[in-house]
Design a protein around this motif. Structure first.
Motif, PDB file in Angstrom:
ATOM      1  N   LEU A   2      29.716   7.888 -74.140  1.00 29.39           N
ATOM      2  CA  LEU A   2      28.534   7.844 -73.275  1.00 29.39           C
ATOM      3  C   LEU A   2      28.956   8.076 -71.825  1.00 29.39           C
ATOM      4  O   LEU A   2      30.055   7.714 -71.437  1.00 29.39           O
ATOM      5  CB  LEU A   2      27.840   6.475 -73.367  1.00 29.39           C
ATOM      6  N   ASP A   3      28.058   8.681 -71.049  1.00 28.48           N
ATOM      7  CA  ASP A   3      28.293   8.859 -69.621  1.00 28.48           C
ATOM      8  C   ASP A   3      27.387   7.862 -68.902  1.00 28.48           C
ATOM      9  O   ASP A   3      26.168   7.999 -68.951  1.00 28.48           O
ATOM     10  CB  ASP A   3      27.945  10.306 -69.229  1.00 28.48           C
ATOM     11  N   ARG A  41      34.840   8.455 -62.520  1.00 25.10           N
ATOM     12  CA  ARG A  41      34.515   9.343 -61.406  1.00 25.10           C
ATOM     13  C   ARG A  41      34.302   8.531 -60.144  1.00 25.10           C
ATOM     14  O   ARG A  41      33.727   7.443 -60.188  1.00 25.10           O
ATOM     15  CB  ARG A  41      33.259  10.141 -61.718  1.00 25.10           C
ATOM     16  N   LEU A  50      37.604  15.696 -59.588  1.00 20.43           N
ATOM     17  CA  LEU A  50      37.625  15.495 -61.036  1.00 20.43           C
ATOM     18  C   LEU A  50      37.685  14.013 -61.373  1.00 20.43           C
ATOM     19  O   LEU A  50      38.137  13.196 -60.571  1.00 20.43           O
ATOM     20  CB  LEU A  50      38.847  16.213 -61.623  1.00 20.43           C
ATOM     21  N   ARG A  51      37.235  13.702 -62.577  1.00 19.82           N
ATOM     22  CA  ARG A  51      37.345  12.318 -63.051  1.00 19.82           C
ATOM     23  C   ARG A  51      38.812  12.016 -63.352  1.00 19.82           C
ATOM     24  O   ARG A  51      39.601  12.911 -63.602  1.00 19.82           O
ATOM     25  CB  ARG A  51      36.508  12.127 -64.313  1.00 19.82           C
ATOM     26  N   ARG A  52      39.143  10.738 -63.376  1.00 22.34           N
ATOM     27  CA  ARG A  52      40.512  10.330 -63.656  1.00 22.34           C
ATOM     28  C   ARG A  52      40.596   9.682 -65.041  1.00 22.34           C
ATOM     29  O   ARG A  52      39.832   8.757 -65.326  1.00 22.34           O
ATOM     30  CB  ARG A  52      40.985   9.320 -62.601  1.00 22.34           C
ATOM     31  N   GLU A 102      30.979   6.090 -61.973  1.00 20.78           N
ATOM     32  CA  GLU A 102      30.525   6.756 -63.198  1.00 20.78           C
ATOM     33  C   GLU A 102      31.672   6.829 -64.197  1.00 20.78           C
ATOM     34  O   GLU A 102      32.786   7.180 -63.820  1.00 20.78           O
ATOM     35  CB  GLU A 102      30.008   8.156 -62.868  1.00 20.78           C
ATOM     36  N   LEU A 104      32.851   7.953 -68.222  1.00 21.98           N
ATOM     37  CA  LEU A 104      32.650   8.612 -69.509  1.00 21.98           C
ATOM     38  C   LEU A 104      33.576   7.894 -70.485  1.00 21.98           C
ATOM     39  O   LEU A 104      34.789   7.892 -70.290  1.00 21.98           O
ATOM     40  CB  LEU A 104      33.059  10.072 -69.348  1.00 21.98           C
TER      41      LEU A 104
END
Lengths: 283, 336
Positions: A2-3, A41, A50-52, A102, A104
């Motif tokens: 899920l995000d 994020r 970018l997300r980590r 945020e 994911l």
């Protein structure tokens, strides 16, 4: 997977530039299986686009059992153990309770998917091998193996005693913890692979399953050792990731055999792989 | 990402909300004979084969999906590390890893066919014959709406860059692919050239039905501690918000040079970004790198464009190329 937009509950500083970030995520936390990861994020920072990717350290109930609060027994909190290594983790360290971010999650194949379970059942003892912040991937597997009544031992090496974070969290689940530091400030001086090798030598009659997470060189040495001693070994790999969804193909590593050419994605086919499946070429 | 609520404000504040809701923004467009329910597509290489995003966003709200570059044969890709984040952007050298045309038809296309979003297949090869071969295989599939010929990947010797940096070769590969293609052919141009309009005209002359621009800019990043390149390929393609102003300028130039429709791409992360490309002349847009860090971006762009058109009581089509130039600036002159 899920995000979600999630709120920071706590961002606790530990020793050696490490932090334990607790995020309230009642929809994602119940889905997490041992060995999975999250993409975090940090909105509003164009230099951290970018997300980590972060190992999920643990999931927790919002209220301790017996307090009479909370929704049954489902976990609502996701914990990420991380170390400041660059701009992204520096910004993470600045998160305060109440901040939103945020996430994911959960992503990837964990340690105890059906295909790996049999190896755990057959082992006399599971040996966790952690190098530095690699420890973050191993607590949930240790917990779940303890519930299944499987004997466990933790080998944990780091640069110095300041980097040996989280050892106390493993105490209820592992029989013994063997520590090592490169600077000799705690436990055996040198790399953790030395006491590991000694243990494998001294217990040749036992069947081990190795679970390893840490720097490439440690994983490579562990994989080689496991192969030499005929022990199955699972490794949790890390790599730079663009998306975590399997589309950017930025995190692919070389593996043996077929499947997406000779590369597989750490985010999708991994992050957990059989050590013998990985091509341990120099990075 | 920019806050969508900042779009389309001020001038029409006094308008009644009902009137705005009733106004049709005309987002539906026809490009090269293909009908799109809106002008927002997801870019090749940033959206997999679509299915990867099905759990995160409603794919049926997209105008189109351009799938990861496909070659006649599967490609393994480049060694790690393949990506590196830079200021407001990222470098990548994936090496066109893909499942190959046959497997794409068998395993990926059936899902894409079920969507309202149009399916465009990005195609590349290592020779003109190889491009043609790939198109011929893909022609066997049902449900492909258009091809996007990739003559601009900077990261492999066989990724088409040679075709994108020599106008004669551009013409050759576009003409050859067009001859065998069953559906409209878009050509994705490289920005790594001195004058992109030369290549735009070459593609148009060879029969391209539309153009996509731009692909990534060749870039490089170095680890100063180890004196080594940050990605294994040494150089990689730069994408993300960092490239947007250059991409907008190139779209502006090309739209004045050709008659075929142009799809704008380069760092789009919001409806406002998309509008810049549209006002510069693009008839549609693609969202690329933003899909990695904010998968809902393309849907927000669609909603933002709708809100903008409703606020301004403007049809989308009248926004295309609506740039107002200073009076003392002759439109054709661009110095750079």
């Amino acid at each position: 997977m899920l995000d979600e937009t999630v709120a920071v509950i706590e961002n606790r500083p530990l020793t050696g530039g490490h932090f334990l970030l607790s995020l309230r995520s009642p929809h994602q936390a119940p889905l997490v299986r041992p060995g999975q990861f999250a993409m975090l994020r940090l909105p509003g920072h164009s230099d951290v686009l970018l997300r980590r990717p972060m190992s999920i350290y643990d999931v927790k109930l919002a209220h301790p059992q017996g307090s009479g609060k909370g929704k049954g027994n489902l976990p609502e909190i996701i914990q990420l153990l991380y170390k400041i290594v660059g701009r992204g983790t520096q910004l993470m360290a600045e998160l305060r309770p109440g901040d939103q971010t945020e996430m994911l999650a959960p992503l990837g194949h964990g340690f105890f998917e059906e295909k790996y379970l049999e190896a755990a059942r057959q082992a006399d003892e599971v040996l966790h091998v952690a190098g530095g912040i690699g420890i973050a991937a191993l607590l949930m597997p240790a917990k779940s193996l303890a519930r299944a009544g499987i004997r466990q031992r933790l080998f944990f090496g780091a640069r110095g005693v300041q980097e040996l974070v989280g050892t106390e969290d493993f105490v209820p689940f592992v029989g013994e913890t063997i520590l090592s530091t490169e600077d000799g400030s705690c436990g055996t001086p040198g790399y953790i692979t030395r006491p590991l090798e000694a243990h494998l030598e001294n217990h040749r009659h036992q069947r081990f399953l190795l679970l390893a997470c840490g720097p490439w060189a440690m994983l490579e040495a562990t994989a080689e050792m496991a192969c030499r001693h005929g022990c199955p070994c699972l490794v949790s790999m890390e790599n730079r990731m663009g998306c975590g969804l399997g589309v950017c193909l930025g995190c692919s590593i070389r593996v043996r055999g077929e499947g997406h050419g000779s590369y597989e994605r750490v985010c999708t086919e991994g992050p957990v792989f059989w050590a013998k499946h990985v091509m341990w070429e120099r990075k | 990402m920019k806050n969508q609520s900042s779009i389309g404000l001020a001038r029409n504040q006094s308008r009644e909300p009902e009137t705005e809701a009733a106004f049709s923004p005309g987002l539906e467009i026809d490009l090269a004979g293909i009908h799109f329910q809106n002008p927002v597509l997801t870019a090749s290489g940033t959206f997999g084969y679509g299915q990867e995003f099905a759990r995160l966003i409603d794919l049926n709200k997209l105008g189109g999906i351009v799938v990861k570059g496909i070659s006649a044969e599967p490609m393994p890709g480049n060694p790690a590390p393949r990506i590196y984040e830079t200021e407001a952007g990222m470098l990548n050298a994936i090496g066109l890893q893909n499942v190959g045309a046959r497997k794409f038809l068998e395993e990926k296309l059936p899902f894409l066919r079920t969507l309202k979003a149009r399916c465009l297949v990005n195609v590349f090869g290592y020779s003109t014959e190889n491009y043609v071969r790939c198109v011929e295989i893909l022609n066997e599939g049902e449900g492909i709406d258009a091809y996007e010929l990739n003559i601009s990947c900077p990261n492999t010797r066989c990724g088409g860059m040679v075709y994108g940096s020599d106008p004669k070769l551009t013409e050759e590969v576009v003409a050859a692919s067009k001859r065998v293609s069953r559906c409209p052919l878009f050509v994705k141009l490289s920005p790594n050239v001195t004058d992109i309009t030369v290549f735009a005209r070459a593609a148009e002359a060879a029969g391209a039905d539309g153009l996509t621009l731009v692909n990534t800019f060749v870039g490089m990043a170095i680890d100063v501690e180890t004196h080594t390149p940050r990605i294994s390929n040494v150089t990689g393609g730069l994408s993300g918000p960092a490239i947007k102003p250059v991409a907008v300028r190139m779209v502006y130039q090309v739209c004045r040079a050709v008659k075929i429709p142009v799809i704008g791409i380069g760092g789009i992360a919001s409806a406002e970004d998309a509008l810049e490309f549209v006002i510069a002349g693009a008839r549609a847009v693609q969202v690329g790198t933003a899909n990695f860090y904010a998968p809902e971006t393309s849907i927000r762009v669609v909603e933002g464009l709708r809100a903008y058109c409703q606020h301004h009581r403007t049809h989308f089509s009248s926004l295309v190329g609506s740039l107002r130039l200073p009076e003392d600036q002759p439109p054709a002159s661009i110095e750079y």
